[in-house]
Design a protein around this motif. Structure first.
Motif, PDB file in Angstrom:
ATOM      1  N   UNK A   1       0.868  -1.164   0.000  1.00 35.92           N
ATOM      2  CA  UNK A   1       0.000   0.000   0.000  1.00 35.92           C
ATOM      3  C   UNK A   1       0.911   1.221   0.000  1.00 35.92           C
ATOM      4  N   UNK A   2       0.552   2.223  -0.774  1.00 35.37           N
ATOM      5  CA  UNK A   2       1.399   3.409  -0.843  1.00 35.37           C
ATOM      6  C   UNK A   2       0.560   4.666  -1.021  1.00 35.37           C
ATOM      7  N   UNK A   3       1.184   5.782  -0.688  1.00 33.88           N
ATOM      8  CA  UNK A   3       0.569   7.088  -0.891  1.00 33.88           C
ATOM      9  C   UNK A   3       1.694   8.115  -0.933  1.00 33.88           C
ATOM     10  N   UNK A   4       1.348   9.344  -1.226  1.00 31.74           N
ATOM     11  CA  UNK A   4       2.341  10.426  -1.278  1.00 31.74           C
ATOM     12  C   UNK A   4       2.167  11.312  -0.055  1.00 31.74           C
ATOM     13  N   UNK A   5       3.275  11.664   0.579  1.00 29.93           N
ATOM     14  CA  UNK A   5       3.217  12.545   1.740  1.00 29.93           C
ATOM     15  C   UNK A   5       3.028  13.994   1.287  1.00 29.93           C
TER      16      UNK A   5
ATOM     17  N   UNK B   1       5.115  15.169  -1.462  1.00 32.39           N
ATOM     18  CA  UNK B   1       4.964  14.464  -2.729  1.00 32.39           C
ATOM     19  C   UNK B   1       5.795  13.200  -2.850  1.00 32.39           C
ATOM     20  N   UNK B   2       6.456  12.798  -1.753  1.00 32.60           N
ATOM     21  CA  UNK B   2       7.274  11.592  -1.796  1.00 32.60           C
ATOM     22  C   UNK B   2       6.433  10.360  -1.454  1.00 32.60           C
TER      23      UNK B   2
ATOM     24  N   UNK C   1       1.069   9.377   5.609  1.00 33.20           N
ATOM     25  CA  UNK C   1       1.052  10.345   4.510  1.00 33.20           C
ATOM     26  C   UNK C   1       0.324  11.638   4.864  1.00 33.20           C
ATOM     27  N   UNK C   2      -0.287  11.687   6.029  1.00 35.83           N
ATOM     28  CA  UNK C   2      -0.982  12.919   6.429  1.00 35.83           C
ATOM     29  C   UNK C   2      -0.004  14.027   6.787  1.00 35.83           C
ATOM     30  N   UNK C   3       1.217  13.648   7.066  1.00 36.13           N
ATOM     31  CA  UNK C   3       2.242  14.643   7.398  1.00 36.13           C
ATOM     32  C   UNK C   3       3.519  14.276   6.670  1.00 36.13           C
ATOM     33  N   UNK C   4       4.627  14.629   7.291  1.00 39.14           N
ATOM     34  CA  UNK C   4       5.930  14.249   6.754  1.00 39.14           C
ATOM     35  C   UNK C   4       6.450  13.143   7.661  1.00 39.14           C
TER      36      UNK C   4
END
Length: 100
Positions: free
Chosen positions: A42-46, A49-50, A92-95
């Motif tokens: 599972x993935x998302x962007x922080x 954008x990473x 991903x909601x923050x850094x």
């Protein structure tokens, strides 16, 4: 002519024997299918954008990747009661901070 009849009969028996084996093989494969394992990720962007990604190692542990670099391996207890999908979404909601 005499040789043709026994040869034809022999060929028919062989073909019938092969088709029965093929049917049995198919039944065996359906009864006990071959199962292959692969990572479920599972993935998302922080916020920067990473890409943050978590992948199941299929043994109760998960590998965390950030910017496609392996950060660390965690176990199911370290997911803090969340599913892997929820865990990575929270990250991903923050850094992400991997020092803590």
């Amino acid at each position: 002519m005499k040789k043709t009849v026994p040869l034809t009969a022999l060929m028919a028996i062989l073909f019938m024997g092969c088709s029965v084996d093929a049917e049995q093989l198919l039944k065996d494969r359906l009864a006990e299918p071959e199962v292959t394992t692969s990572s479920v990720c599972f993935s998302c962007a922080d916020q920067l954008g990473f890409k943050l990604e978590i992948c199941s190692n299929m043994d109760g542990t998960y590998t965390l990747l950030y910017k496609d670099v392996e950060v660390k391996t965690i176990n199911a207890e370290e997911l803090e009661g969340m599913s892997p999908r929820e865990f990575v979404a929270e990250g991903c909601k923050g850094i992400p901070d991997f020092e803590s």
